[in-house]
Design a protein around this motif. Structure first.
Motif, PDB file in Angstrom:
ATOM      1  N   PRO A  19     -28.099  55.237 -51.936  1.00 50.16           N
ATOM      2  CA  PRO A  19     -28.528  53.851 -52.095  1.00 50.16           C
ATOM      3  C   PRO A  19     -27.367  52.937 -52.477  1.00 50.16           C
ATOM      4  CG  PRO A  19     -30.143  55.311 -53.069  1.00 50.16           C
ATOM      5  CD  PRO A  19     -28.979  56.173 -52.678  1.00 50.16           C
ATOM      6  N   ALA A  44     -31.703  48.614 -54.193  1.00 50.06           N
ATOM      7  CA  ALA A  44     -30.969  49.711 -53.560  1.00 50.06           C
ATOM      8  C   ALA A  44     -31.951  50.793 -53.122  1.00 50.06           C
ATOM      9  CB  ALA A  44     -29.945  50.288 -54.532  1.00 50.06           C
ATOM     10  N   GLY A  45     -31.675  51.399 -51.991  1.00 55.10           N
ATOM     11  CA  GLY A  45     -32.528  52.488 -51.521  1.00 55.10           C
ATOM     12  C   GLY A  45     -33.491  52.105 -50.428  1.00 55.10           C
TER      13      GLY A  45
END
Length: 218
Positions: free
Chosen positions: A43, A193-194
């Motif tokens: 991520p 993130a991710g």
């Protein structure tokens, strides 16, 4: 020249400590660093910032004047950087540490979010005062992020907006003190993130299709 640091999941792209104008070598370096971000398997999110008094002053007019025969390719290269940031498969935020003028302000616009220093620096599209009309791609990018009234107020006047005024008009999302700018910017995107990068890039491409078409027109 630009440098890239990583404190997972945040990549911090420092655009430089001078005016951070878009010289051909500067553009090449930024693309290389974006390649690193995109290739990272875990991520990631991206924060961009300048380390001097400028975020970016945009086009390298001195280089362009000396290399007029390459003007069309140079503008296409600038357009491609704007298009790439606009559709990057990770979330992006510009931490506007100082002056952002012209194409430098457009680069900030291409990010998902913008945080500007509250006490110093101007956000400005000076084209009306320096007699350089916006290309269709540049205009399309800016207008894709602003209300019509904000676009008129910023694109046709050459006005220099400080952080608070830029926030109030919608040029930036938030302001922060210098000491908190990077932390504020990173905190905006860290929770994102991710996300699946292919999906995120596809969503952005669909959202901004008219601007992308104009930026990548031959």
């Amino acid at each position: 020249m630009p440098t890239l640091r990583h404190d997972a999941p945040v990549f911090l792209l420092d655009l430089g400590d001078d005016e951070n104008r878009f010289s051909p070598s500067w553009l090449e370096t930024v693309h290389s660093q974006l390649d690193t971000v995109v290739a990272y398997p875990d991520p990631a999110v991206l924060v961009t910032v300048g380390s001097g008094k400028f975020y970016s002053n945009g086009l390298d007019l001195e280089w362009l004047t000396s290399n007029a025969v390459q003007a069309a390719q140079y503008v296409a290269d600038v357009h491609e950087l704007l298009a790439r940031v606009l559709t990057l498969g990770v979330h992006t935020v510009a931490a506007i540490n100082g002056h952002a003028f012209g194409a430098g302000a457009m680069l900030a616009m291409a990010h998902d979010f913008r945080v500007m220093r509250a006490d110093r620096g101007f956000f400005c599209f000076p084209e009306a005062d320096i007699n350089i009309p916006f290309t269709p791609g540049m205009a399309g990018l800016i207008q894709s992020k602003l209300t019509p009234s904000a676009a008129i107020a910023s694109m046709t006047t050459g006005r220099r907006f400080g952080g608070t005024d830029a926030r109030d008009l919608g040029l930036v999302d938030a302001v922060a003190e210098k000491s908190a700018l990077l932390e504020y910017a990173a905190d905006l995107v860290r929770p994102l993130a991710g996300k699946d990068r292919g999906t995120l890039a596809a969503i952005k491409t669909t959202m901004f299709t008219p601007a992308l078409t104009a930026l990548r027109a031959k």
